[in-house]
Design a protein around this motif. Structure first.
Motif, PDB file in Angstrom:
ATOM      1  N   UNK A 118       0.854  -1.186   0.000  1.00  0.00           N
ATOM      2  CA  UNK A 118       0.000   0.000   0.000  1.00  0.00           C
ATOM      3  C   UNK A 118       0.892   1.239   0.000  1.00  0.00           C
ATOM      4  N   UNK A 119       0.447   2.301  -0.650  1.00  0.00           N
ATOM      5  CA  UNK A 119       1.270   3.503  -0.646  1.00  0.00           C
ATOM      6  C   UNK A 119       1.468   4.015   0.778  1.00  0.00           C
ATOM      7  N   UNK A 120       2.663   4.462   1.037  1.00  0.00           N
ATOM      8  CA  UNK A 120       2.986   4.931   2.379  1.00  0.00           C
ATOM      9  C   UNK A 120       2.205   6.197   2.701  1.00  0.00           C
ATOM     10  N   UNK A 121       1.653   6.208   3.901  1.00  0.00           N
ATOM     11  CA  UNK A 121       0.907   7.384   4.327  1.00  0.00           C
ATOM     12  C   UNK A 121       1.891   8.409   4.869  1.00  0.00           C
ATOM     13  N   UNK A 122       1.589   9.661   4.572  1.00  0.00           N
ATOM     14  CA  UNK A 122       2.451  10.725   5.070  1.00  0.00           C
ATOM     15  C   UNK A 122       2.163  10.944   6.547  1.00  0.00           C
ATOM     16  N   UNK A 123       3.212  10.942   7.305  1.00  0.00           N
ATOM     17  CA  UNK A 123       3.058  11.142   8.743  1.00  0.00           C
ATOM     18  C   UNK A 123       2.845  12.622   9.030  1.00  0.00           C
ATOM     19  N   UNK A 124       1.828  12.904   9.819  1.00  0.00           N
ATOM     20  CA  UNK A 124       1.582  14.286  10.194  1.00  0.00           C
ATOM     21  C   UNK A 124       2.543  14.664  11.305  1.00  0.00           C
ATOM     22  N   UNK A 125       3.080  15.867  11.243  1.00  0.00           N
ATOM     23  CA  UNK A 125       4.004  16.262  12.307  1.00  0.00           C
ATOM     24  C   UNK A 125       3.268  16.325  13.645  1.00  0.00           C
ATOM     25  N   UNK A 126       3.901  15.790  14.644  1.00  0.00           N
ATOM     26  CA  UNK A 126       3.294  15.772  15.973  1.00  0.00           C
ATOM     27  C   UNK A 126       3.299  17.187  16.540  1.00  0.00           C
ATOM     28  N   UNK A 127       2.150  17.575  17.040  1.00  0.00           N
ATOM     29  CA  UNK A 127       2.049  18.907  17.629  1.00  0.00           C
ATOM     30  C   UNK A 127       2.491  18.820  19.075  1.00  0.00           C
ATOM     31  N   UNK A 128       3.422  19.655  19.421  1.00  0.00           N
ATOM     32  CA  UNK A 128       3.934  19.665  20.787  1.00  0.00           C
ATOM     33  C   UNK A 128       2.954  20.421  21.682  1.00  0.00           C
ATOM     34  N   UNK A 129       2.506  19.761  22.724  1.00  0.00           N
ATOM     35  CA  UNK A 129       1.610  20.410  23.663  1.00  0.00           C
ATOM     36  C   UNK A 129       2.449  21.093  24.737  1.00  0.00           C
ATOM     37  N   UNK A 130       2.019  22.274  25.096  1.00  0.00           N
ATOM     38  CA  UNK A 130       2.724  22.985  26.154  1.00  0.00           C
ATOM     39  C   UNK A 130       2.425  22.288  27.473  1.00  0.00           C
ATOM     40  N   UNK A 131       3.468  21.993  28.206  1.00  0.00           N
ATOM     41  CA  UNK A 131       3.274  21.307  29.475  1.00  0.00           C
ATOM     42  C   UNK A 131       2.955  22.333  30.552  1.00  0.00           C
ATOM     43  N   UNK A 132       1.978  21.992  31.364  1.00  0.00           N
ATOM     44  CA  UNK A 132       1.626  22.876  32.464  1.00  0.00           C
ATOM     45  C   UNK A 132       2.659  22.673  33.566  1.00  0.00           C
ATOM     46  N   UNK A 133       2.985  23.754  34.270  1.00  0.00           N
ATOM     47  CA  UNK A 133       3.958  23.600  35.360  1.00  0.00           C
ATOM     48  C   UNK A 133       3.391  22.675  36.444  1.00  0.00           C
ATOM     49  N   UNK A 134       4.234  21.829  36.949  1.00  0.00           N
ATOM     50  CA  UNK A 134       3.823  20.875  37.965  1.00  0.00           C
ATOM     51  C   UNK A 134       3.779  21.586  39.307  1.00  0.00           C
ATOM     52  N   UNK A 135       2.675  21.391  40.011  1.00  0.00           N
ATOM     53  CA  UNK A 135       2.554  22.024  41.320  1.00  0.00           C
ATOM     54  C   UNK A 135       3.361  21.235  42.338  1.00  0.00           C
ATOM     55  N   UNK A 136       3.945  21.959  43.252  1.00  0.00           N
ATOM     56  CA  UNK A 136       4.706  21.318  44.310  1.00  0.00           C
ATOM     57  C   UNK A 136       3.770  21.111  45.485  1.00  0.00           C
TER      58      UNK A 136
END
Length: 86
Positions: A58-76
């Protein structure tokens, strides 16, 4: 057109095609269809099912670039507990 198989081709009693050496046959009473290194008509080998057409990829599917999610700061949480205890 002729084909030279690289392995012996056997037809098992249940009708399946098996390729390999006779010592590794899964069952006895198998019929030798084609011997390794000998020429056989390609049409005949395809007719009995010993040769299969190469699988189409099967023809190779083009991979969509992964969208980087902004990480929320971890609460201490440890710092919060200390503040609440006082």
């Amino acid at each position: 057109m002729y084909t030279i198989p690289e392995e012996n081709i056997y037809k098992l009693p249940d009708g399946k095609i098996w390729k390999g050496v006779p010592a590794d046959l899964p069952s006895s009473q198998a019929d030798l269809i084609a011997k390794a290194g000998h020429e056989y008509p390609t049409a005949w080998l395809k007719e009995i099912g010993a040769l299969k057409a190469p699988a189409k990829k099967a023809p190779a599917k083009k991979a969509e670039p992964a969208k980087a999610k902004a990480q929320e700061p971890v609460e201490n949480k440890a710092a919060k507990v200390e503040k609440e205890d006082k």
